[in-house]
Design a protein around this motif. Sequence first.
Motif, short mmCIF file in Angstrom:
data_model
loop_
_atom_site.label_atom_id
_atom_site.label_comp_id
_atom_site.label_asym_id
_atom_site.label_seq_id
_atom_site.Cartn_x
_atom_site.Cartn_y
_atom_site.Cartn_z
N HIS A 79 0.85 -1.24 0.01
CA HIS A 79 -0.05 -0.13 0.05
C HIS A 79 0.92 1.33 0.03
O HIS A 79 0.50 2.30 -0.71
N ARG A 80 1.73 1.20 0.75
CA ARG A 80 3.09 2.34 0.80
C ARG A 80 3.70 2.70 -0.40
O ARG A 80 3.84 3.63 -0.86
N LEU A 81 4.00 1.45 -1.14
CA LEU A 81 4.81 1.57 -2.25
C LEU A 81 3.78 1.91 -3.30
O LEU A 81 4.37 2.68 -4.28
N LEU A 82 2.57 1.60 -3.45
CA LEU A 82 1.63 2.06 -4.63
C LEU A 82 1.09 3.24 -4.44
O LEU A 82 0.67 4.17 -5.44
N GLY A 83 0.48 3.53 -3.34
CA GLY A 83 -0.34 4.81 -2.95
C GLY A 83 -1.40 4.17 -2.88
O GLY A 83 -1.96 3.11 -3.53
N LYS A 109 -7.22 0.10 -6.90
CA LYS A 109 -7.01 -0.40 -8.30
C LYS A 109 -6.68 -2.17 -8.26
O LYS A 109 -7.44 -2.90 -8.89
N GLY A 110 -5.63 -2.36 -7.59
CA GLY A 110 -4.90 -3.62 -7.50
C GLY A 110 -6.26 -4.30 -6.74
O GLY A 110 -6.34 -5.64 -7.27
N SER A 111 -6.63 -4.16 -5.55
CA SER A 111 -7.58 -4.99 -4.94
C SER A 111 -9.04 -5.21 -5.69
O SER A 111 -9.29 -6.29 -5.61
N ASP A 112 -9.37 -4.00 -6.53
CA ASP A 112 -10.53 -4.35 -7.14
C ASP A 112 -10.30 -5.39 -8.36
O ASP A 112 -11.14 -6.23 -8.53
N LEU A 113 -8.90 -5.34 -8.87
CA LEU A 113 -8.64 -6.15 -9.91
C LEU A 113 -8.37 -7.61 -9.51
O LEU A 113 -9.14 -8.75 -9.94
N TYR A 114 -8.04 -7.74 -8.03
CA TYR A 114 -7.76 -9.09 -7.51
C TYR A 114 -9.18 -9.57 -7.27
O TYR A 114 -9.40 -10.86 -7.40
N PHE A 115 -10.19 -8.88 -6.92
CA PHE A 115 -11.29 -9.34 -6.41
C PHE A 115 -12.37 -9.79 -7.37
O PHE A 115 -12.97 -10.77 -7.75
N ASP A 126 -1.26 -14.65 -6.58
CA ASP A 126 -2.21 -14.06 -7.35
C ASP A 126 -2.60 -12.55 -6.83
O ASP A 126 -2.76 -11.70 -7.56
N PHE A 127 -2.51 -12.51 -5.53
CA PHE A 127 -2.73 -11.34 -5.14
C PHE A 127 -1.74 -10.06 -5.54
O PHE A 127 -1.98 -8.88 -5.89
N VAL A 128 -0.41 -10.62 -5.43
CA VAL A 128 0.58 -9.69 -5.77
C VAL A 128 0.54 -9.31 -7.08
O VAL A 128 1.03 -8.14 -7.52
N ALA A 129 0.22 -10.13 -7.93
CA ALA A 129 0.17 -10.07 -9.40
C ALA A 129 -0.75 -9.09 -9.89
O ALA A 129 -0.66 -8.14 -10.72
N ALA A 130 -1.98 -8.98 -9.22
CA ALA A 130 -2.82 -7.85 -9.47
C ALA A 130 -2.38 -6.58 -9.20
O ALA A 130 -2.68 -5.50 -9.98
N MET A 131 -1.64 -6.64 -7.87
CA MET A 131 -0.90 -5.26 -7.75
C MET A 131 0.07 -4.95 -8.74
O MET A 131 0.23 -3.75 -8.97
N ALA A 132 0.77 -5.87 -9.18
CA ALA A 132 1.92 -5.72 -10.22
C ALA A 132 1.30 -5.12 -11.56
O ALA A 132 1.60 -4.26 -12.12
N ASP A 133 0.09 -5.68 -11.72
CA ASP A 133 -0.52 -5.38 -13.11
C ASP A 133 -1.07 -4.06 -13.20
O ASP A 133 -0.96 -3.42 -14.20
N VAL A 134 -1.73 -3.30 -12.14
CA VAL A 134 -2.13 -2.36 -12.16
C VAL A 134 -1.04 -1.19 -11.96
O VAL A 134 -1.28 0.13 -12.53
N SER A 135 0.01 -1.57 -11.39
CA SER A 135 1.01 -0.63 -11.15
C SER A 135 2.34 -0.52 -12.18
O SER A 135 3.05 0.27 -12.05
#
Length: 893
Positions: free
Chosen positions: A403-407, A413-419, A431-440
């Motif tokens: 959360h701190r690295l992405l803002g 957006k990453g959590s929305d994509l994950y869900f 899979d969770f981290v991949a969603a964060m990587a994909d949006v950022s």
Amino acid sequence: MASEQQAPGSDAPVKIYLKDYQQPNFWLRKTELEFDIQDTYVDVLSRLSLERNTGVAGEGVRLHGEELELLSLALDGKALSDADYRLDTEALHIFSLPDHCQLEIKTRIYPDKNTSLEGLYQSKLMLCTQCEAEGFRKITYYLDRPDVMSEFFVRIEADQQQCPVLLANGNKVDAGELDNGRHFACWHDPHLKPSYLFALVAGRLAHIDDHFTTKSGREILLRVFVEDKDLDKCQHALDSLKYAMRWDEQVYGREYDLDIYMIVAVDDFNMGAMENKGLNIFNTSCVLAKAETSTDAEFQRVEAVVAHEYFHNWSGNRVTCRDWFQLSLKEGFTVFRDAEFSADMGSRTVKRVEDVSLLRSLQFAEDAGPMAHAVQPDSFIEISNFYTLTIYEKGAEIVRMIHRLLGPELFRKGSDLYFERHDGQAVTIEDFVAAMADVSGRDFSQFMRWYKQAATPEVKVEAEYDSEACTYTLRFRQHCRATAECQQKLPFLIPIDVGLIGANGKLAFALQGSSAEPATEFLVELSEAEQHFVFEHVNERPVPSLLRGFSAPVKLDFAYQSDELLQLMAYEDDGFCRWDAGQQLMIREINSAKEKLACGQQPELNQQLVELCRSLLADRKLDMSLLSLMLSLPSEKYLAEIATEVDVEAIYNARNWLESALAIALKTEFHACYTRLSELLFAAEYRSDAASVARRSLRNKALHYLVLTEEPAMLELAEQQFQRASNMSDELAAFKAIVHSCNDANTSRRERVIEQFYDRWHREALVMNHWFSVQATVPSATALEQVKKLSQHSAYDKLNPNKLRSLVAAFCAGNTRWFHDISGQGYRFLADEILRLNTANPQIASRLLTPLTQWRRYDQDRQALMKVELERIKSEANLSKDVFEVISKTLEA
């Protein structure tokens, strides 16, 4: 699930490995369950609609099952013969199945004999379930693994007088009366779920209702079930639930998806609460709250736990774990979510300080001990042993770093994509981290080491100031100790929030090589074993404020001078760093006192520290809850955690000396503070809002210090508060202050208030837990004798987890000086309790072991005494898997 491996000819429990994970060879598309509840047993009929997983070899199926009596077994309506299956103590093996089939199984279970509190068991006036992690296999034979998700249809039948309430997951679809005074209820959960989320409750319960309207306009019935006597303690939980539902819609866009949301309060429960889909089962301690019987901390805990379990509806239920190695996928993420909710409901700074205190005192100790494991562990014997602070709290810190690295915006957006991507699926941490990587667009490959590598990274920092160039350089070196899963750790990606403090306040500066404008803080990313950062436009030698907000779960080593810590406390506006600077000053005073006392000298109180505390007490702008924390000395647990070798008596004596010395030096200020806040609080009705909680917290901290002066007038003040208190926070604070005062002149007063407290509250089980805990933690050589006496008290239940925690765990984990008495009697007492619970309740037995797992950190005499008891436990003939795993790792470390 992962495969189970055991050495040939070995009697040791099998070990399960993440690397061996494979999908099941059958999926369960529909689960139909019928429960026939009788006086002494329950018959369970299950109809399982199976479909072959064509990608996995195997003609038959292995269904998990323990402590079950098999009554009948049929495949597509035809009874199976003995030649068609094999039964053992852990599973039902059916040798051959068609690609699509229905398996019908009838089992009998005995809930009143189930002391493990897993599966279906009896608690007071009800039958209830606890299926996470592997309790469902004690109900019926099943593919009891989190990646097998099914639609559930449940029918419950029971005597209407004995069990007027019949509950299961989902929405009620039918109910009615039957012959012979019996009745039934049918429930359907349309959302696919694994068996660990199954829930059933049947018994005599009352309830209160409320409603919540979702953002899309759907009306949800909210219902809390309790024993009739507890109906007046439910409103706070209902209010907390509505706050959590609205918060999750606003912050994460998540809306509730059933017609009803139910909570049931259970007195016999191993955990805090369980997020079963639509039917949450709670330990009474996490749902019941009333001013007269609950402390402010308990009100806050109820709010946090209710929110936590509700948030699981998405982060854990709608998207769940592929296997138990992914446990932090749901728990770490949800702890982060509930921490943010609590921060928004109260003081963000206080919440952060409380969370970091827990992490540094207990999770860091876990990381440093024999049970250290990665947040995504590579193996286990008993999954119940991995419901740890590492999975929950460290897991939450890892999510916080993302959360701190992405803002906030990218993280949302990453959590929305994950869900959206994984709704209705069982997935992995990757899979969770991949969603964060994909949006950022960030590469998280190095960051994943936080999940894969165990132990706490240590970061050493050195500074250099160039007055001519006006640059300030920080040099970082990171290191992490070897652990079982990895001897040579690779560098972590560590986000470190940095500020610079000048003589008159915060400085604006620039990070060399960055295009960002000068600012008062920068987030630097430490990614190498050794790395440096240069800050420009620094016009005076600054004091670095490092790890602001505790931006990473690491141990930080920077050689602050005492005046630099005072400067941080004076000018830093980050609440965590300000609090931490004060804690470092107090640790220095305690260490100095240890050295003096060891030489037979009387320590001298540092007047700078006295003046600092005096100025804090005079600061009317400071959050009173934070002030209370800043006036609290580091705990004995934390002092032990940071010690190279734990010297029990030295820590206890030095800490007590400093606390008493501060009490005497600041008596006038503490008394003025107490008087001022008392006038405000006694004149007002009880409120649980943040401001009122803060006032009570500071007023009771002042009372604590006043009683430490051992002046008769201060003890009289405490007794006056005890008698006048209109709420449990004030009453318990006064009760503890009096009972823990070991002044001989206080004996009669101590005995009087103990008796009075009991007379007032002996009918309130949760309040009686305080009565036991306060006496178990009295700092006296007679503490163990009193604990043994209390264990025979009529109000004590030797199998109830809450009572065990309030007496046995309170003494062994919370009265460290006398548990670790050199006589070894504390160790013997704990070992006896563990052996008594080994088969009765293996989960609780295993968790009670924690104080003994740190045995190698003590002096040789205590090591020898603890090892004797550890070996005695290990030699038990029928050692449970839970206890075996912890004992084995403890002795092998």
